[in-house]
Design an enzyme around this catalytic site. Structure first.
Site, PDB file in Angstrom:
ATOM      1  N   THR A 109       0.830  -1.210   0.000  1.00 10.40           N
ATOM      2  CA  THR A 109       0.000   0.000   0.000  1.00 10.40           C
ATOM      3  C   THR A 109       0.867   1.264   0.000  1.00 10.40           C
ATOM      4  O   THR A 109       0.667   2.165  -0.814  1.00 10.40           O
ATOM      5  CB  THR A 109      -0.895  -0.010   1.263  1.00 10.40           C
ATOM      6  OG1 THR A 109      -1.651  -1.213   1.237  1.00 10.40           O
ATOM      7  CG2 THR A 109      -1.828   1.173   1.306  1.00 10.40           C
ATOM      8  N   LYS A 142       7.192   1.601  12.059  1.00 13.33           N
ATOM      9  CA  LYS A 142       7.196   2.032  13.477  1.00 13.33           C
ATOM     10  C   LYS A 142       7.701   0.952  14.414  1.00 13.33           C
ATOM     11  O   LYS A 142       8.370   1.234  15.390  1.00 13.33           O
ATOM     12  CB  LYS A 142       5.817   2.509  13.907  1.00 13.33           C
ATOM     13  CG  LYS A 142       4.769   1.463  13.783  1.00 13.33           C
ATOM     14  CD  LYS A 142       3.375   1.932  14.097  1.00 13.33           C
ATOM     15  CE  LYS A 142       2.387   0.880  13.677  1.00 13.33           C
ATOM     16  NZ  LYS A 142       1.984   0.916  12.303  1.00 13.33           N
ATOM     17  N   VAL A 180       5.177   7.765  12.550  1.00 20.69           N
ATOM     18  CA  VAL A 180       4.213   8.286  13.530  1.00 20.69           C
ATOM     19  C   VAL A 180       3.326   9.315  12.832  1.00 20.69           C
ATOM     20  O   VAL A 180       3.816  10.258  12.223  1.00 20.69           O
ATOM     21  CB  VAL A 180       4.911   8.991  14.718  1.00 20.69           C
ATOM     22  CG1 VAL A 180       3.888   9.410  15.769  1.00 20.69           C
ATOM     23  CG2 VAL A 180       5.976   8.108  15.323  1.00 20.69           C
ATOM     24  N   GLY A 201       1.474   9.026  10.191  1.00 19.33           N
ATOM     25  CA  GLY A 201       1.323   8.897   8.736  1.00 19.33           C
ATOM     26  C   GLY A 201       1.737  10.167   8.003  1.00 19.33           C
ATOM     27  O   GLY A 201       2.907  10.550   8.020  1.00 19.33           O
ATOM     28  N   GLY A 255     -12.871  -0.020   5.891  1.00 20.71           N
ATOM     29  CA  GLY A 255     -11.442  -0.180   5.606  1.00 20.71           C
ATOM     30  C   GLY A 255     -10.548   0.603   6.570  1.00 20.71           C
ATOM     31  O   GLY A 255      -9.349   0.719   6.348  1.00 20.71           O
ATOM     32  N   GLU A 292      -8.137  -3.033  10.380  1.00 18.26           N
ATOM     33  CA  GLU A 292      -7.638  -4.234   9.727  1.00 18.26           C
ATOM     34  C   GLU A 292      -8.544  -5.413  10.085  1.00 18.26           C
ATOM     35  O   GLU A 292      -9.290  -5.352  11.068  1.00 18.26           O
ATOM     36  CB  GLU A 292      -6.236  -4.565  10.264  1.00 18.26           C
ATOM     37  CG  GLU A 292      -5.345  -3.384  10.357  1.00 18.26           C
ATOM     38  CD  GLU A 292      -4.149  -3.491   9.443  1.00 18.26           C
ATOM     39  OE1 GLU A 292      -3.955  -4.565   8.866  1.00 18.26           O
ATOM     40  OE2 GLU A 292      -3.448  -2.482   9.308  1.00 18.26           O
ATOM     41  N   ASP A 314      -0.144  -0.349  18.964  1.00 18.77           N
ATOM     42  CA  ASP A 314       0.318   0.494  17.855  1.00 18.77           C
ATOM     43  C   ASP A 314       0.638   1.907  18.387  1.00 18.77           C
ATOM     44  O   ASP A 314       1.699   2.472  18.088  1.00 18.77           O
ATOM     45  CB  ASP A 314      -0.792   0.550  16.796  1.00 18.77           C
ATOM     46  CG  ASP A 314      -0.497   1.507  15.671  1.00 18.77           C
ATOM     47  OD1 ASP A 314       0.249   1.127  14.759  1.00 18.77           O
ATOM     48  OD2 ASP A 314      -0.998   2.650  15.705  1.00 18.77           O
ATOM     49  N   LYS A 355       4.302   4.132  18.677  1.00 17.78           N
ATOM     50  CA  LYS A 355       4.439   5.500  18.170  1.00 17.78           C
ATOM     51  C   LYS A 355       4.855   6.451  19.293  1.00 17.78           C
ATOM     52  O   LYS A 355       5.670   7.358  19.081  1.00 17.78           O
ATOM     53  CB  LYS A 355       3.125   5.946  17.521  1.00 17.78           C
ATOM     54  CG  LYS A 355       2.836   5.194  16.216  1.00 17.78           C
ATOM     55  CD  LYS A 355       1.408   5.385  15.758  1.00 17.78           C
ATOM     56  CE  LYS A 355       1.148   4.708  14.413  1.00 17.78           C
ATOM     57  NZ  LYS A 355      -0.278   4.627  14.084  1.00 17.78           N
ATOM     58  N   GLY A 414      -2.798   5.410   5.334  1.00 18.63           N
ATOM     59  CA  GLY A 414      -3.225   5.486   3.935  1.00 18.63           C
ATOM     60  C   GLY A 414      -2.032   5.652   3.020  1.00 18.63           C
ATOM     61  O   GLY A 414      -0.992   6.186   3.399  1.00 18.63           O
TER      62      GLY A 414
END
Ligand code: HSE
Length: 431
Positions: free
Chosen positions: A17, A109, A136, A138, A191, A194, A205, A209, A306
């Site tokens: 992605t 990360k 961190v 995005g 979406g 996950e 997660d 970060k 994204g």
């Protein structure tokens, strides 16, 4: 050709992605990138697991290889972008290229949070650079603003929404009603979550970060395991409703700051005043609130995940690396050099919201107040809501250490009049 105008050859390690977004922007925005970097950028190799796999953007098959050696051993490569994710083989590849003096831009990360110190030491040994803006927040520029733009200030606190999945779930519970499970199902459908959302909903997660943010903000390089975390799985619709009545929103916040000569770092569901700017962050957005000693309050906001948002962060790092190619690098070893001073969670002080289900009869409140008093927990507000033979007591404490609050909670659980303690959520005022 003069080396300063020669094309910069890039090796792309991974092309899912994020990688395909990098490929797409390298092509689409080639003119802008050349101007920003001062030299044209060329993708020489794209290392993939599978040549054929679904990707959000078309990628030139002629540059793809499944042979790691072909991508890693090419002496013409100037810098690598690692977007494979996971610890291995990403770590081995990263150490190998850094060992050869090639700079590395990564969005990984887990890699930075677990092996940040090792990466920075490998880079310092050969004069290479490691950049990780995309790891961190995005697409939200955060790492470079904190390390460069705020290089003349002392950061006191960072507090943010660094996980879009959990923000979507809590925001939907608040805006549409419904349970945690219903909101998570909707997040998967859109979406945002996950198929296996465990790392997100558990706070893991966000903890990775936050560990990275601590290395930049406080030069306190913790590993993600050291960061306290609690997930959002137990947040009930009633808590979100109670919070609103009390003037708060519930968010999964990553919070770290300086206190008592050390640094604390924690991730947990948090009640934050409705008027605080973080309270209004909707959907799957990320936002990080930073308090600098001199600059005061700052806030960063945007898409934390994204393909294209994350790819922009990577390309920003690439521009930075290319502009500095051939210059002595600034070592980032110090970012991971002071890991010892993390304040134990037991000593961290916050306020707490809690709900007690109790039998509704005279003297109950006095017993509860007694337990709080014995443990030096001072109460800020107490609201009783009657339901049949039992009642719910919704409390907010003044600031208290984790240790004392836990002792009070254990004392309450032992009281025969307390049937259940269905919720405990920390309360943050924002400063
Ligand atoms: N899974 C993360 C999130 C994005 O929901 O924000 C990648 O870090």
């Amino acid at each position: 050709m003069n080396d300063s105008v020669r094309e910069v050859n890039i090796g792309l390690l991974g092309c899912g992605t994020i990688g395909s977004g990098v490929f797409h922007l390298l092509r689409k925005n080639a003119a802008e990138l050349t101007e920003a970097a001062g030299r044209p950028l060329s993708l020489a190799h794209i290392l993939v697991k599978e040549l054929e796999e679904p990707r959000p953007f078309l990628v030139d098959r002629t540059r793809m290889t499944t042979n790691a050696r072909e991508a890693l051993n090419d002496p013409e490569i100037d810098l690598y972008i690692e977007v494979m994710g996971g610890l291995e083989p990403a770590r081995s590849y990263a150490l190998e290229v850094l060992g050869r003096g090639k700079s590395l831009v990564t969005s990984n990360k887990e890699l930075v949070a677990h092996h940040g110190r090792e990466l920075m030491e490998a880079a310092a040994a050969t004069g290479a650079t490691v950049r990780f803006e995309a790891a961190v927040g995005g697409g939200v520029p955060l790492i470079r603003p904190m390390e460069e733009s705020l290089g003349g200030d002392v950061i006191q606190k960072v507090m943010g929404i660094v996980n879009g999945t959990t923000n979507y779930v809590l925001w939907r519970m608040s805006s549409e009603g419904g349970t945690y499970s219903e909101a998570l199902t909707e997040a998967k459908k859109l979406g945002y979550a996950e198929a296996d959302p465990t790392a997100d909903v558990s706070g893991n997660d966000a903890a990775s970060k936050l560990a990275i943010l601590c290395s930049i903000a406080f030069k306190a390089g913790y590993t993600s395991e050291q960061v306290y975390r609690e997930g959002i799985q137990k947040v009930r619709p009633e808590d979100i409703e109670n919070a609103r009545e009390l003037g708060y929103a519930v968010k999964l916040l990553a919070v770290a700051g300086r206190a008592d000569g050390g640094v604390y770092a924690r991730v947990h569901p948090t009640m934050i005043p409705l008027e605080h700017p973080l309270a209004s962050i909707s959907g799957n957005f990320n936002s990080i609130f930073v308090i600098g000693e001199s600059v005061g309050d700052l806030m960063f906001y945007g898409q934390g995940a994204g393909s294209l948002p994350t790819a922009t962060a990577i390309l920003g790092d690439v521009v930075n690396v290319v502009r500095n190619l051939g210059r002595p690098p600034v070592s980032k070893r110090s970012y991971w050099s002071r890991p010892g001073e993390l304040i134990p969670m037991d000593d961290v002080k916050t306020r707490f919201y809690t709900v007690l289900k109790v039998v509704d009869r005279p003297g109950v409140l006095a017993q509860i107040a007694g337990i709080f008093g014995e443990n030096e927990v001072s109460l800020e507000s107490v609201v009783q809501k009657g339901i049949g033979d039992s009642a719910q007591i919704v409390l907010i404490t003044h600031e208290v250490s984790e240790k004392n609050f836990r002792a009070a909670r254990e004392g309450l659980q032992r009281l025969e009049v307390v049937q259940e303690i269905p919720s405990v959520i920390r309360v943050e005022e924002g400063a």
